[in-house]
Design a protein around this motif. Structure first.
Motif: not given
Length: 334
Positions: A147-157, A72-77, A108-114
């Motif tokens: 749409x149903x909300x499932x536990x653990x459906x959002x992958x973490x970084x 995940x890419x945070x703030x690069x200010x 080629x690095x997998x990214x997750x949006x934060x």
């Protein structure tokens, strides 16, 4: 004599008015525009000298079956605090975080949006209220399956990147000359020559943090110098009762924002090599450049479905593709 001068002046004014009329008009033309915009340069890739290394790292990881952690890419200010004196804004780009995302994608690095989760958070809120459906209504006035909300459906970084642009130093060193010469007679030839060379720099500090433990596992600090120059020549002379005052010049400044992108990509190259366990640039000699890839100098993508053999992956870096003026396949459609 006066009438001739008035006639020439009127002619010049009329010619200038016609020239301006050809450039812009107070009435919209048949296409709905007042004027046609200048320029026709196509969209091109925006690589730095380190972009090829990022793509090489992606190829290396794929060839060696290396599974990269999610980033995940945070703030690069921008911490330089430098503003334009005319009030037009900051001197340094505020988009370093976006540059880092593109750099990781090239590697080629997998990214997750934060960085911008506003849309996901809104959809999660709607889904929690059973207002969102992934399927069309079966019939008018009939409720659709929500749409149903499932536990653990959002992958973490696994790791995230943070940091900032920490230096912008003007005029580290400069040099120049001014030369003027000519006959002492006021009506004889005189010439001037000028030249300037100046150097500035921009600096970056990034860190890679373990998301679970908040342990800082990698820290990188880089700076890049930026060069600019300008030269000018001038001539002044009287010839047969006519005055000639001519000047010409040329100048260039290495793009500051491209320097920031180069800094970011160099830092990401080193961080990714650490994540992949890559020994160094010599590993690029062992990869197959013809292997099918979903990464390139423009970034990376995930196929919408199993369409790798037929999609547009190999045309993304071609400046002529999809351009209405340069691609006959598109131009022939209209």
């Amino acid at each position: 004599m006066v009438s001739n001068r008035l006639g020439r002046t009127a002619a010049l004014v009329s010619a200038a008015a016609m020239a301006l009329a050809g450039c812009a008009s107070p009435s919209a033309g048949p296409n709905g525009n007042y004027a046609r915009p200048a320029g026709n340069a196509p969209v091109t890739a925006n690589p730095t000298p380190y972009s090829a290394a990022l793509v090489c790292e992606a190829t290396y990881a794929r060839a060696n079956h290396i599974s990269a952690p999610r980033i995940a890419v945070g703030r690069i200010a921008d911490y330089t605090g430098k503003y334009e004196s005319d009030g037009s804004g900051r001197k340094i780009t505020q988009g370093a975080s976006l540059m880092a995302m593109s750099a990781f994608a090239k590697a080629g690095v997998p990214l997750v949006e934060r960085y911008d989760t506003s849309v996901s958070e809104l959809e999660l809120k709607y889904a929690n209220n059973k207002l969102i459906s992934d399927h069309p209504n079966p019939a008018p006035n009939m409720p659709a399956e929500y749409r149903r909300i499932l536990a653990g459906q959002v992958p973490g970084s696994d790791f995230y990147v943070a940091g900032g642009i920490t230096e912008l130093n003007f005029n580290i060193r400069s040099s120049g000359f001014d030369l003027a010469g000519g006959d002492p007679d006021a009506t004889d030839f005189k010439g001037t020559a000028t030249g300037r060379l100046f150097v500035m720099n921009v600096g970056l500090d990034l860190r890679l943090v373990n998301t679970r433990t908040l342990e800082v596992v990698d820290v990188i600090s880089y700076q890049k110098q930026i060069v600019g120059h300008e030269v000018g020549l001038g001539m002044f002379d009287f010839l047969n009762g006519n005055v000639f005052d001519l000047s010409a010049g040329e100048g260039a400044l290495e793009p500051i924002q491209l320097a920031v992108r180069s800094l970011v990509e160099r830092a990401i190259v080193e961080m990714t090599a650490n994540l992949y366990g890559m020994p160094g640039p010599q590993a690029c000699l062992k990869t197959d450049p013809l292997e099918t890839s979903t990464v390139g100098l423009t970034g990376a993508y995930v196929p919408a479905y199993n369409n790798v053999d037929t999609n547009n992956a190999h045309t993304r870096e071609d400046p002529s593709r999809w351009n209405a003026r340069r691609d006959p396949a598109v131009r022939g459609r209209y």
